[in-house]
Design an enzyme around this catalytic site. Structure first.
Site, PDB file in Angstrom:
ATOM      1  N   CYS A  11      -6.468   1.193   9.935  1.00 44.09           N
ATOM      2  CA  CYS A  11      -5.061   0.847   9.770  1.00 44.09           C
ATOM      3  C   CYS A  11      -4.235   1.154  11.020  1.00 44.09           C
ATOM      4  O   CYS A  11      -4.233   2.279  11.501  1.00 44.09           O
ATOM      5  CB  CYS A  11      -4.484   1.628   8.585  1.00 44.09           C
ATOM      6  N   THR A  66       0.832  -1.210   0.000  1.00 38.51           N
ATOM      7  CA  THR A  66       0.000   0.000   0.000  1.00 38.51           C
ATOM      8  C   THR A  66       0.869   1.265   0.000  1.00 38.51           C
ATOM      9  O   THR A  66       0.574   2.211  -0.736  1.00 38.51           O
ATOM     10  CB  THR A  66      -0.896   0.008   1.243  1.00 38.51           C
ATOM     11  N   PHE A  98      -7.408   5.126   5.174  1.00 36.67           N
ATOM     12  CA  PHE A  98      -6.897   4.143   6.136  1.00 36.67           C
ATOM     13  C   PHE A  98      -8.029   3.419   6.867  1.00 36.67           C
ATOM     14  O   PHE A  98      -7.819   2.824   7.919  1.00 36.67           O
ATOM     15  CB  PHE A  98      -5.954   4.825   7.133  1.00 36.67           C
TER      16      PHE A  98
HETATM   17 MN1  MNH Z   1      -2.840  -0.552   6.580  1.00 37.79          MN
HETATM   18  C1  MNH Z   1      -5.631  -2.015   7.944  1.00 37.79           C
HETATM   19  C2  MNH Z   1      -4.795   1.131   4.327  1.00 37.79           C
HETATM   20  C3  MNH Z   1      -0.055   1.079   5.395  1.00 37.79           C
HETATM   21  C4  MNH Z   1      -0.825  -2.470   8.587  1.00 37.79           C
HETATM   22  N1  MNH Z   1      -4.838  -0.476   6.206  1.00 37.79           N
HETATM   23  C5  MNH Z   1      -5.836  -1.112   6.908  1.00 37.79           C
HETATM   24  C6  MNH Z   1      -7.125  -0.711   6.405  1.00 37.79           C
HETATM   25  C7  MNH Z   1      -6.871   0.154   5.371  1.00 37.79           C
HETATM   26  C8  MNH Z   1      -5.436   0.316   5.250  1.00 37.79           C
HETATM   27  C9  MNH Z   1      -7.921   0.835   4.501  1.00 37.79           C
HETATM   28  C10 MNH Z   1      -8.489  -1.171   6.910  1.00 37.79           C
HETATM   29  C11 MNH Z   1      -8.974  -2.369   6.146  1.00 37.79           C
HETATM   30  C12 MNH Z   1     -10.393  -2.817   6.540  1.00 37.79           C
HETATM   31  O1  MNH Z   1     -11.165  -2.068   7.122  1.00 37.79           O
HETATM   32  O2  MNH Z   1     -10.707  -3.953   6.202  1.00 37.79           O
HETATM   33  N2  MNH Z   1      -2.478   0.807   5.092  1.00 37.79           N
HETATM   34  C13 MNH Z   1      -3.421   1.375   4.290  1.00 37.79           C
HETATM   35  C14 MNH Z   1      -2.780   2.318   3.399  1.00 37.79           C
HETATM   36  C15 MNH Z   1      -1.431   2.318   3.710  1.00 37.79           C
HETATM   37  C16 MNH Z   1      -1.258   1.361   4.789  1.00 37.79           C
HETATM   38  C17 MNH Z   1      -3.502   3.120   2.328  1.00 37.79           C
HETATM   39  C18 MNH Z   1      -0.286   3.098   3.140  1.00 37.79           C
HETATM   40  C19 MNH Z   1      -0.386   4.153   2.371  1.00 37.79           C
HETATM   41  N3  MNH Z   1      -0.792  -0.683   6.908  1.00 37.79           N
HETATM   42  C20 MNH Z   1       0.156   0.150   6.392  1.00 37.79           C
HETATM   43  C21 MNH Z   1       1.427  -0.118   7.015  1.00 37.79           C
HETATM   44  C22 MNH Z   1       1.209  -1.137   7.925  1.00 37.79           C
HETATM   45  C23 MNH Z   1      -0.191  -1.490   7.852  1.00 37.79           C
HETATM   46  C24 MNH Z   1       2.740   0.607   6.711  1.00 37.79           C
HETATM   47  C25 MNH Z   1       2.169  -1.811   8.865  1.00 37.79           C
HETATM   48  C26 MNH Z   1       3.352  -1.367   9.208  1.00 37.79           C
HETATM   49  N4  MNH Z   1      -3.173  -2.010   7.961  1.00 37.79           N
HETATM   50  C27 MNH Z   1      -2.195  -2.683   8.665  1.00 37.79           C
HETATM   51  C28 MNH Z   1      -2.830  -3.648   9.569  1.00 37.79           C
HETATM   52  C29 MNH Z   1      -4.216  -3.503   9.392  1.00 37.79           C
HETATM   53  C30 MNH Z   1      -4.405  -2.460   8.385  1.00 37.79           C
HETATM   54  C31 MNH Z   1      -2.095  -4.599  10.485  1.00 37.79           C
HETATM   55  C32 MNH Z   1      -5.321  -4.275  10.122  1.00 37.79           C
HETATM   56  C33 MNH Z   1      -5.691  -3.519  11.379  1.00 37.79           C
HETATM   57  C34 MNH Z   1      -6.757  -4.226  12.229  1.00 37.79           C
HETATM   58  O3  MNH Z   1      -7.761  -4.695  11.688  1.00 37.79           O
HETATM   59  O4  MNH Z   1      -6.542  -4.291  13.438  1.00 37.79           O
END
Ligand code: MNH
Length: 456
Positions: free
Chosen positions: A405, A268, A398
């Site tokens: 996130c 992402t 996010f």
């Molecule tokens: Mn990320 C959940 C977008 C970077 C770790 N992330 C989500 C969700 C979105 C999202 C949207 C929710 C999904 C849902 O509702 O089903 N994340 C992003 C975007 C970026 C991003 C657009 C960068 C730009 N994410 C990151 C990074 C990490 C990460 C960097 C780790 C270092 N994300 C996660 C994790 C979850 C998540 C772990 C799940 C959280 C949970 O449900 O507790």
């Protein structure tokens, strides 16, 4: 108020339903197009399945209501379970390992934690720039950003080096991961009969997943041999206990979490940085504005020795990233299910357990909120007074609620630093004949476009 049925795409057929017009290669971009013509909601019926898609701020605001709706592990997410099990991203809301892991890992995402990752993140950026300085050909942006973010989450999160800058080609982890995600995306499509992949593809997929798991095992074994320089996500997972239960994470769950972080924490952010460079290359006037900010912070032409506190001062660079994630939300949406029978937007009936997908690209371009020029790249929309004037539901790259996130600050920190250093050091141009092609493997990212970078 009377109850309405959401519109469906044209060409509904008996029994099968709205099977015509699905796009197996670019499902999200197709859905966004359908929403642009059908309005803020549409529903696809396939056999007895009902798939509802939301593309307007008002309806998104409604399903973000935690009292009536919650995260749903819809089909594409559920297909990830063999890889990420009950890891944070793919855990059910009520699975005990979600709250356990969330409590154990939260300290890994505080401001203090970002401070402790800072030097590692900067090292990776400097290594990338070192390679770019000597590039005698245009750089492949998607590939470069993928290297950068994989190396960053590997080193900062787990003390594990992929050694991306010692090799020419792309790390086999990335190839295996993209192959696995592609397979999972295809398998998750609601097309009857499509789950029947041929033997060759199934075998390939098994090999990909085995490779991913082997990398994770290496990450953990590495830690057993070399103790950590400083506490990181792996330290938390191996050593912390959940305050509520007094329990640690079990080894199987730790494996799921590591893979979750390597995948969710890499693709992402890489996509977002790639889209940002694309958009800046198409809008040089915006690159000029962001450059003014980085040049004022670091007047010398040396590679900046970015300090932790300077990252928060990159307001113009931040606006570029925010505007990029508005137009190209690299996680294209999120799923919500009704906790009880309810009326969405006061008029669409949903039963307990029915789900909707919030299609971010459309919500982020709802003209009622974003104005007539909603489709244009204008980072100044993220000036503080403009942000304050908008509903929070208008911008959710996010996600929302307790399942939003966890890595948001981590992503901003690495992306801000990388984009600031690139802007500071290079002028960059895309080949004028190059057109943006966006590929989907559950996330969206530009297909490798070439950028000519010249030292300023
Ligand atoms: Mn990320 C959940 C977008 C970077 C770790 N992330 C989500 C969700 C979105 C999202 C949207 C929710 C999904 C849902 O509702 O089903 N994340 C992003 C975007 C970026 C991003 C657009 C960068 C730009 N994410 C990151 C990074 C990490 C990460 C960097 C780790 C270092 N994300 C996660 C994790 C979850 C998540 C772990 C799940 C959280 C949970 O449900 O507790």
């Amino acid at each position: 108020m009377s109850i309405e049925v959401p519109p469906h795409p044209p060409r509904r057929v008996p029994i099968l339903g709205d099977i015509i017009g699905l796009d197996p290669v670019k499902p999200m971009q197709n859905t966004a197009r359908i929403l642009a013509s059908l309005g803020p909601i549409y529903q696809r019926r396939i056999l007895t399945m009902r798939l509802s898609f939301i593309g307007g701020v008002d309806l998104a605001e409604d399903v973000n209501d935690e009292k009536r709706w919650q995260k749903n592990l819809a089909r594409p997410l559920r297909q990830l379970r063999p890889i990420s099990g009950d890891g944070l991203f793919t855990a059910e809301n009520d699975e005990p390992n979600w709250s356990k892991a969330h409590a154990i890992l939260m300290p890994g995402f505080t401001q203090a934690a970002m401070r402790s990752y800072h030097d590692t993140m900067l090292d990776v950026v400097r290594e990338m720039v070192g390679a770019w300085d000597h590039a005698d050909a245009p750089v492949d942006v998607s590939e470069e950003m993928s290297k950068l973010t994989l190396e960053t989450i590997g080193r900062a999160g787990f003390g594990y080096r992929f050694n991306s800058y010692d090799r020419e080609d792309i790390d086999p982890f990335v190839t295996a991961m993209l192959g696995a995600l592609e397979y999972i995306q295809q398998k998750g499509l609601p097309i009857p009969g499509r789950a029947l992949f041929d033997r060759r593809r199934r075998r390939r997929h098994t090999a990909d997943v085995e490779y991913l798991n082997a990398v994770v095992d290496r990450v953990v074994e590495d830690r057993q041999v070399n103790s950590a320089d400083r506490p990181d996500l792996l330290t938390l997972m191996l050593e912390s206990v959940d305050p509520a239960t007094g329990e640690r994470l079990d080894p199987v769950n730790i494996r799921y979490q590591i893979l979750t972080f390597l995948v969710a924490g890499h693709e992402t952010s890489a996509g977002a940085l790639s889209f940002a460079l694309w958009l800046l290359s198409q809008h040089p006037e915006e690159a000029v504005k962001a450059r003014a900010e980085v040049d004022a912070l670091w007047p010398s032409r040396e590679i900046p020795a970015v300090e932790f506190d300077q990252v928060g001062k990159l307001r113009a660079v931040r606006r570029v990233l925010d505007e990029t994630l508005r137009l190209w939300p690299t996680a294209p949406g999120y799923f919500r299910e009704a906790k009880e029978d309810t009326l969405l937007g006061g008029k669409y009936a949903f039963k307990k357990g029915d789900w909707v997908m919030v299609v971010l690209q459309r919500v982020h371009c709802d003209k009622a909120v974003w104005g007539a020029d909603a489709d244009e790249f204008r980072p100044d929309r993220f000036l503080p007074e403009q942000v304050r004037a908008r509903s929070g539901a208008a911008y959710k790259p996010f996600g929302t609620g307790p399942r939003a996130c966890i890595g948001r600050q981590f992503a901003y920190h690495e992306m801000l630093m990388a984009l600031a250093v690139i802007l500071h050091r290079y002028d960059f141009t895309a080949d004028p004949s190059c057109e943006l092609e966006v590929q989907e493997q559950l996330t969206m990212r530009p297909r490798g476009f070439a950028l000519t970078v010249t030292r300023r």
